[in-house]
Write a protein that holds these residues in place. Structure first.
Motif, short mmCIF file in Angstrom:
data_model
loop_
_atom_site.label_atom_id
_atom_site.label_comp_id
_atom_site.label_asym_id
_atom_site.label_seq_id
_atom_site.Cartn_x
_atom_site.Cartn_y
_atom_site.Cartn_z
N LYS A 328 38.41 31.65 53.16
CA LYS A 328 39.27 30.46 53.17
C LYS A 328 40.74 30.80 53.35
O LYS A 328 41.51 29.99 53.86
CB LYS A 328 39.09 29.68 51.87
N TYR A 329 41.13 32.01 52.94
CA TYR A 329 42.54 32.38 52.96
C TYR A 329 42.72 33.69 53.74
O TYR A 329 42.81 34.78 53.17
CB TYR A 329 43.07 32.53 51.52
N PRO A 330 42.77 33.58 55.08
CA PRO A 330 42.83 34.78 55.93
C PRO A 330 44.07 35.65 55.68
O PRO A 330 44.02 36.86 55.89
CB PRO A 330 42.81 34.23 57.36
N ASP A 331 45.18 35.04 55.24
CA ASP A 331 46.37 35.85 54.96
C ASP A 331 46.13 36.77 53.76
O ASP A 331 46.57 37.93 53.76
CB ASP A 331 47.58 34.95 54.72
N VAL A 332 45.43 36.26 52.76
CA VAL A 332 45.06 37.08 51.60
C VAL A 332 44.10 38.19 52.03
O VAL A 332 44.24 39.34 51.63
CB VAL A 332 44.43 36.22 50.49
N GLN A 333 43.14 37.81 52.87
CA GLN A 333 42.16 38.79 53.37
C GLN A 333 42.85 39.91 54.13
O GLN A 333 42.53 41.09 53.95
CB GLN A 333 41.12 38.11 54.26
N GLN A 334 43.80 39.55 54.99
CA GLN A 334 44.50 40.56 55.79
C GLN A 334 45.26 41.53 54.89
O GLN A 334 45.24 42.75 55.10
CB GLN A 334 45.46 39.89 56.77
N LYS A 335 45.92 40.99 53.88
CA LYS A 335 46.69 41.83 52.97
C LYS A 335 45.75 42.77 52.19
O LYS A 335 46.07 43.95 51.98
CB LYS A 335 47.50 40.96 52.01
N ALA A 336 44.60 42.25 51.78
CA ALA A 336 43.63 43.08 51.06
C ALA A 336 43.09 44.17 51.97
O ALA A 336 42.96 45.33 51.55
CB ALA A 336 42.49 42.20 50.53
N PHE A 337 42.77 43.81 53.22
CA PHE A 337 42.26 44.82 54.16
C PHE A 337 43.29 45.89 54.43
O PHE A 337 42.97 47.09 54.47
CB PHE A 337 41.85 44.16 55.49
N ASP A 338 44.55 45.49 54.63
CA ASP A 338 45.60 46.47 54.90
C ASP A 338 45.72 47.48 53.75
O ASP A 338 45.90 48.68 53.98
CB ASP A 338 46.95 45.77 55.11
N PHE A 421 45.21 29.06 45.66
CA PHE A 421 44.69 30.43 45.50
C PHE A 421 45.85 31.39 45.72
O PHE A 421 46.28 31.64 46.85
CB PHE A 421 43.57 30.70 46.50
N ASP A 422 46.37 31.94 44.62
CA ASP A 422 47.59 32.74 44.67
C ASP A 422 47.42 34.00 43.84
O ASP A 422 47.75 34.03 42.64
CB ASP A 422 48.76 31.90 44.14
N PRO A 423 46.91 35.08 44.44
CA PRO A 423 46.72 36.33 43.68
C PRO A 423 47.99 36.85 43.04
O PRO A 423 47.94 37.49 41.99
CB PRO A 423 46.18 37.30 44.74
N GLU A 424 49.14 36.56 43.66
CA GLU A 424 50.41 37.11 43.15
C GLU A 424 50.75 36.56 41.77
O GLU A 424 51.60 37.14 41.07
CB GLU A 424 51.54 36.78 44.13
N ARG A 425 50.09 35.49 41.35
CA ARG A 425 50.40 34.95 40.02
C ARG A 425 50.00 35.95 38.92
O ARG A 425 50.42 35.82 37.77
CB ARG A 425 49.75 33.59 39.80
N PHE A 426 49.18 36.95 39.30
CA PHE A 426 48.75 37.94 38.32
C PHE A 426 49.51 39.27 38.44
O PHE A 426 49.13 40.24 37.79
CB PHE A 426 47.24 38.20 38.44
#
Length: 505
Positions: A328-338, A421-426
């Motif tokens: 659902k959140y390709p920008d998060v996915q890209q950052k995780a893959f990188d 959905f904001d992983p940076e909140r953690f």
């Protein structure tokens, strides 16, 4: 005449006993607030026509209407629904409230008095024995298993990626998690991903469905009706397979240990842990002692079965919802893959190590954010054994406190803009802004927190990072409505539909 008098007397005695048993609970019930209830059935009508997927929406509406602490009656059992972090802190942080609520009784036929369901001295002594089994040197061995089974997983997914069509990934994740837990818990391979129709794999599926059905079937929640039900018969059939398999593995491992004169014990020595031979959870239990006495085969089976249940169902839920979120959140996915690529490199066959997993800090944030919205354990239950004042509210003896991590994580008072959905909140800086650590309890907290959370985090990172190295995860082409089934574990109501395509880099 005599029969009528006797019947009337019996009814009067039963009514007196009923009042004696419930008068104290009833006295405090009204002060807590909650929906109107009826004798014997309580608030059962609220859920009578519901499917399992309706439970969380109904609970959410009740929280909005009655607040963050109110009572519900399911038959003659009173539940106090808790979603205020201040109340959660009092309950979870104390050694007074370690008895599990009545809902956990429905899984006891499988798990017996293992770590999840036991209490008192048995729980304390077994917790002390089991905690060292998650020593980091043991975890390093488990990571090798995670990596091998994750490699099988990406091979199983290849036809789906080649087709480009949407599919439900939840069943495949379940089988992978089952393979992992069988090998780490018992030291045996069931090859569930390649042989999903094995009797043991089918029995695991059956028992989880049967427990779910009992949780939501108002009638068979009562033991009297349950003993005559088809659910009980099917449960006994599944348990025959499950317990039979575990018993046979315990017997063979015990014989192997005896044949080697206990030589395996050197493998779990603190200074030489896991170097000479892989050590399964079962091996450590076989050599553990409590007050100088070894655990019985029944005690070992209970703990292995508990590890089997908690170690495959919970991680299946977390991994599946995480893959859905990455789609659902390709920008998060890209950052995780990188991040994964920078740590592991471009060689897709490169095995993952524990050190690599520990370096995946952003991926860990993604896991935490996934568990905020989709906690694998959506409800945590505690039995209240004596009248207790919790922040000015009386929780009466005999009631069940039901903590709701699902709603804690979605409460705007706890997490601003909670639907985002904001992983940076953690991240460290922002997570320091939290006012109460008990607003986020996906692994529970306090003395009964999840003993295997490091195991779970490493397994999730291993499998998801392997998927990211091989595939791009895409949202389904067609409209897909999300819904959630709240059992002992959070499950998707309509599956986890995604698409995959081979990743090029």
């Amino acid at each position: 005449m005599f029969v009528a008098v006797f019947a009337g007397l019996a009814i009067a005695v039963a009514f007196y006993v009923y009042l004696e048993k419930f008068s104290n609970i009833l006295k405090h019930s009204g002060k807590l607030g909650g929906p109107p209830a009826y004798p014997l059935i309580g608030n059962g009508l609220l859920f009578a026509d519901n499917t399992p997927a309706d439970f969380l929406p109904t609970a959410g509406r009740l929280i909005k209407q009655y607040g963050k602490c109110f009572r519900l009656w399911l038959g003659t059992e009173m539940l106090i629904v808790v979603s205020d972090p201040k109340d959660v802190e009092v309950i979870l942080s104390s050694n007074k409230y370690i008895d599990k609520s009545v809902e956990y009784n429905y899984i006891r036929p499988w798990l017996g008095e293992g770590l999840l369901t036991s209490t008192g001295r048995k729980w304390h002594s077994h917790r002390k024995v089991i905690t060292p089994t998650f020593h980091f040197k043991i975890l390093e061995q488990f990571v090798e298993i995670f990596d091998q089974q994750s490699s099988t997983f990406v091979k199983v997914l290849k036809p789906y990626a080649e087709s480009g069509k949407s599919f439900d990934i939840f069943p495949q994740v379940t089988l992978c998690a089952l393979d992992v837990i069988c090998e780490t818990a018992m030291g045996t391979k069931v090859n569930a991903q390649l042989n999903s129709e094995s009797k043991y794999v089918q029995a695991v599926k059956d028992i989880t469905i049967l427990v779910q059905m009992r949780l939501f079937n108002f009638l068979i929640r009562y033991d009297f009706f349950y003993q005559f039900s088809n659910n009980r018969r099917k449960t006994q059939e599944a348990l025959k397979v499950l317990h039979g398999y575990t018993d046979s593995v315990i017997k063979s491992r015990r014989e192997e240990l005896a044949k080697h004169g206990g030589a395996q014990s050197r493998d779990i020595n603190e200074n030489d842990m896991g170097i000479k031979k892989k050590v399964a959870f079962l091996d450590m239990l076989l050599q553990a002692t409590i007050d100088g006495q070894p655990l019985t085969d029944l005690e070992i089976r209970e703990e292995v079965d508990t590890f089997m249940f908690e170690g495959h169902d919970t991680t299946t839920s977390a991994i599946s919802f995480m893959l859905q979120s990455l789609a659902k959140y390709p920008d998060v996915q890209q950052k995780a893959f990188d991040e994964v690529r920078s740590i592991v490199g471009d060689d897709r066959s490169q095995p993952i190590t524990l050190a690599m997993l520990n370096d995946m800090s952003y991926l860990e944030l993604v896991i935490k954010e996934t568990l905020r919205l989709y906690p694998s354990v959506p409800m945590i239950g505690r039995r209240i054994l004596e009248d207790t004042n919790i922040n000015g509210k009386i929780f009466p003896a005999g009631s069940n406190a039901i903590i709701m991590p699902f709603f804690l994580g979605r409460d705007p008072d706890n997490f601003p803009n909670p639907e985002k959905f904001d992983p940076e909140r953690f991240n460290v800086e922002r997570s320091a802004e939290k006012t109460n650590p008990y607003q986020y309890v996906p692994f529970s907290a306090g003395p009964r927190n999840c003993v295997g959370q490091k195991f779970a985090m490493a397994e999730i990172k291993s499998l998801v990072s392997k998927v990211l190295r091989n595939y791009e995860i895409l949202a389904p082409a067609e409209q897909h409505d999300e819904s959630y089934v709240s059992e002992l574990i959070l499950r998707p109501g309509n599956g986890i539909n995604i698409r995959l395509q081979p990743r090029v880099y």
